[in-house]
Motif scaffolding. Structure first.
Motif, PDB file in Angstrom:
ATOM      1  N   ILE A 113       0.840  -1.201   0.000  1.00 14.10           N
ATOM      2  CA  ILE A 113       0.000   0.000   0.000  1.00 14.10           C
ATOM      3  C   ILE A 113       0.873   1.249   0.000  1.00 14.10           C
ATOM      4  O   ILE A 113       0.580   2.226  -0.706  1.00 14.10           O
ATOM      5  CB  ILE A 113      -0.969  -0.017   1.202  1.00 14.10           C
ATOM      6  N   ALA A 114       1.962   1.242   0.757  1.00 11.49           N
ATOM      7  CA  ALA A 114       2.852   2.401   0.822  1.00 11.49           C
ATOM      8  C   ALA A 114       3.513   2.677  -0.522  1.00 11.49           C
ATOM      9  O   ALA A 114       3.610   3.834  -0.954  1.00 11.49           O
ATOM     10  CB  ALA A 114       3.911   2.185   1.898  1.00 11.49           C
ATOM     11  N   LYS A 115       3.955   1.630  -1.196  1.00 12.43           N
ATOM     12  CA  LYS A 115       4.581   1.818  -2.507  1.00 12.43           C
ATOM     13  C   LYS A 115       3.583   2.366  -3.518  1.00 12.43           C
ATOM     14  O   LYS A 115       3.898   3.255  -4.305  1.00 12.43           O
ATOM     15  CB  LYS A 115       5.185   0.503  -3.013  1.00 12.43           C
ATOM     16  N   ARG A 116       2.369   1.834  -3.500  1.00 12.50           N
ATOM     17  CA  ARG A 116       1.336   2.339  -4.415  1.00 12.50           C
ATOM     18  C   ARG A 116       0.966   3.778  -4.063  1.00 12.50           C
ATOM     19  O   ARG A 116       0.727   4.599  -4.953  1.00 12.50           O
ATOM     20  CB  ARG A 116       0.103   1.438  -4.383  1.00 12.50           C
ATOM     21  N   SER A 117       0.937   4.094  -2.786  1.00 13.00           N
ATOM     22  CA  SER A 117       0.634   5.447  -2.344  1.00 13.00           C
ATOM     23  C   SER A 117       1.675   6.431  -2.869  1.00 13.00           C
ATOM     24  O   SER A 117       1.326   7.541  -3.327  1.00 13.00           O
ATOM     25  CB  SER A 117       0.582   5.500  -0.819  1.00 13.00           C
ATOM     26  N   ASN A 118       2.937   6.057  -2.829  1.00 15.01           N
ATOM     27  CA  ASN A 118       4.002   6.909  -3.371  1.00 15.01           C
ATOM     28  C   ASN A 118       3.834   7.118  -4.870  1.00 15.01           C
ATOM     29  O   ASN A 118       4.075   8.210  -5.392  1.00 15.01           O
ATOM     30  CB  ASN A 118       5.374   6.330  -3.063  1.00 15.01           C
ATOM     31  N   GLN A 119       3.432   6.069  -5.590  1.00 12.75           N
ATOM     32  CA  GLN A 119       3.188   6.200  -7.026  1.00 12.75           C
ATOM     33  C   GLN A 119       2.042   7.166  -7.305  1.00 12.75           C
ATOM     34  O   GLN A 119       2.134   8.009  -8.195  1.00 12.75           O
ATOM     35  CB  GLN A 119       2.870   4.836  -7.639  1.00 12.75           C
ATOM     36  N   ILE A 120       0.962   7.043  -6.545  1.00  7.43           N
ATOM     37  CA  ILE A 120      -0.197   7.917  -6.731  1.00  7.43           C
ATOM     38  C   ILE A 120       0.173   9.359  -6.416  1.00  7.43           C
ATOM     39  O   ILE A 120      -0.194  10.280  -7.160  1.00  7.43           O
ATOM     40  CB  ILE A 120      -1.380   7.446  -5.856  1.00  7.43           C
ATOM     41  N   ALA A 121       0.913   9.574  -5.330  1.00 13.48           N
ATOM     42  CA  ALA A 121       1.321  10.922  -4.951  1.00 13.48           C
ATOM     43  C   ALA A 121       2.182  11.554  -6.045  1.00 13.48           C
ATOM     44  O   ALA A 121       2.013  12.741  -6.363  1.00 13.48           O
ATOM     45  CB  ALA A 121       2.079  10.899  -3.628  1.00 13.48           C
ATOM     46  N   ALA A 122       3.072  10.773  -6.643  1.00 16.47           N
ATOM     47  CA  ALA A 122       3.919  11.287  -7.718  1.00 16.47           C
ATOM     48  C   ALA A 122       3.083  11.648  -8.949  1.00 16.47           C
ATOM     49  O   ALA A 122       3.323  12.676  -9.592  1.00 16.47           O
ATOM     50  CB  ALA A 122       4.986  10.266  -8.085  1.00 16.47           C
ATOM     51  N   GLU A 123       2.093  10.818  -9.270  1.00 16.01           N
ATOM     52  CA  GLU A 123       1.210  11.107 -10.406  1.00 16.01           C
ATOM     53  C   GLU A 123       0.416  12.384 -10.178  1.00 16.01           C
ATOM     54  O   GLU A 123       0.302  13.220 -11.077  1.00 16.01           O
ATOM     55  CB  GLU A 123       0.233   9.956 -10.632  1.00 16.01           C
ATOM     56  N   ILE A 124      -0.135  12.525  -8.983  1.00 10.17           N
ATOM     57  CA  ILE A 124      -0.932  13.711  -8.669  1.00 10.17           C
ATOM     58  C   ILE A 124      -0.060  14.963  -8.695  1.00 10.17           C
ATOM     59  O   ILE A 124      -0.455  16.000  -9.235  1.00 10.17           O
ATOM     60  CB  ILE A 124      -1.636  13.544  -7.300  1.00 10.17           C
ATOM     61  N   LYS A 125       1.135  14.871  -8.138  1.00 17.52           N
ATOM     62  CA  LYS A 125       2.043  16.013  -8.110  1.00 17.52           C
ATOM     63  C   LYS A 125       2.439  16.426  -9.523  1.00 17.52           C
ATOM     64  O   LYS A 125       2.453  17.615  -9.853  1.00 17.52           O
ATOM     65  CB  LYS A 125       3.291  15.672  -7.289  1.00 17.52           C
ATOM     66  N   GLN A 126       2.742  15.464 -10.359  1.00 19.13           N
ATOM     67  CA  GLN A 126       3.127  15.748 -11.738  1.00 19.13           C
ATOM     68  C   GLN A 126       1.964  16.391 -12.493  1.00 19.13           C
ATOM     69  O   GLN A 126       2.156  17.348 -13.240  1.00 19.13           O
ATOM     70  CB  GLN A 126       3.572  14.464 -12.427  1.00 19.13           C
ATOM     71  N   ASP A 127       0.773  15.879 -12.287  1.00 21.61           N
ATOM     72  CA  ASP A 127      -0.416  16.432 -12.943  1.00 21.61           C
ATOM     73  C   ASP A 127      -0.675  17.863 -12.490  1.00 21.61           C
ATOM     74  O   ASP A 127      -0.961  18.741 -13.299  1.00 21.61           O
ATOM     75  CB  ASP A 127      -1.621  15.548 -12.640  1.00 21.61           C
ATOM     76  N   LEU A 128      -0.558  18.114 -11.198  1.00 20.16           N
ATOM     77  CA  LEU A 128      -0.766  19.460 -10.662  1.00 20.16           C
ATOM     78  C   LEU A 128       0.280  20.427 -11.200  1.00 20.16           C
ATOM     79  O   LEU A 128      -0.048  21.544 -11.609  1.00 20.16           O
ATOM     80  CB  LEU A 128      -0.731  19.443  -9.129  1.00 20.16           C
ATOM     81  N   GLN A 129       1.536  20.018 -11.215  1.00 16.26           N
ATOM     82  CA  GLN A 129       2.593  20.887 -11.719  1.00 16.26           C
ATOM     83  C   GLN A 129       2.398  21.211 -13.196  1.00 16.26           C
ATOM     84  O   GLN A 129       2.658  22.333 -13.637  1.00 16.26           O
ATOM     85  CB  GLN A 129       3.966  20.245 -11.496  1.00 16.26           C
ATOM     86  N   LYS A 130       1.908  20.235 -13.951  1.00 12.58           N
ATOM     87  CA  LYS A 130       1.659  20.461 -15.372  1.00 12.58           C
ATOM     88  C   LYS A 130       0.558  21.502 -15.566  1.00 12.58           C
ATOM     89  O   LYS A 130       0.666  22.384 -16.414  1.00 12.58           O
ATOM     90  CB  LYS A 130       1.258  19.156 -16.050  1.00 12.58           C
ATOM     91  N   LYS A 131      -0.494  21.419 -14.753  1.00 13.44           N
ATOM     92  CA  LYS A 131      -1.595  22.371 -14.878  1.00 13.44           C
ATOM     93  C   LYS A 131      -1.212  23.760 -14.385  1.00 13.44           C
ATOM     94  O   LYS A 131      -1.632  24.758 -14.956  1.00 13.44           O
ATOM     95  CB  LYS A 131      -2.817  21.856 -14.123  1.00 13.44           C
ATOM     96  N   LEU A 132      -0.415  23.827 -13.320  1.00 19.60           N
ATOM     97  CA  LEU A 132      -0.015  25.126 -12.786  1.00 19.60           C
ATOM     98  C   LEU A 132       1.097  25.780 -13.597  1.00 19.60           C
ATOM     99  O   LEU A 132       1.313  26.988 -13.501  1.00 19.60           O
ATOM    100  CB  LEU A 132       0.411  24.991 -11.323  1.00 19.60           C
TER     101      LEU A 132
END
Length: 111
Positions: free
Chosen positions: A34-53
């Motif tokens: 769960i922790a490894k998947r959580s890190n993957q999700i956090a990285a995806e969300i961060k990348q998506d947010l940075q792209k939009k901002l």
């Protein structure tokens, strides 16, 4: 992936640890997955947010006050309302949507 459509809760939920360890047989292994998947999700969300901002960023080095427009604020609010990555990962794990394998078990099964 649209995480807003996930059925994961947006607040903390008490879970039965026995249910989490059913698939792996070990609660610590389940938490690690769960922790490894959580890190993957956090990285995806961060990348998506940075792209939009990035569309709103200005490259001026002036000392003027930073101007935020309404669209930028709405994007930030959208991401603040998303469930936390750990809750998303736990929901995926409980639904059986995470693929994982243990290489050590594969070696023992081959012997």
């Amino acid at each position: 992936m649209d995480y807003k459509k996930s059925k994961a809760p947006t607040n903390t939920v008490t879970r039965n640890i026995v249910d989490l360890s059913n698939d792996t047989g070990n609660i610590y292994e389940s938490v690690a997955i769960i922790a490894k998947r959580s890190n993957q999700i956090a990285a995806e969300i961060k990348q998506d947010l940075q792209k939009k901002l990035a569309e709103f960023s200005s490259y001026n080095d002036s000392l003027e006050e930073v101007f935020e427009n309404r669209e930028q604020i709405e994007i930030s609010r959208y991401y603040e309302k998303l469930p936390k990555p750990t809750l998303l990962a736990t929901e995926e794990f409980e639904q059986g949507q995470i693929y994982w394998r243990d290489p050590m078990r594969d070696v023992k099964a081959a012997e």
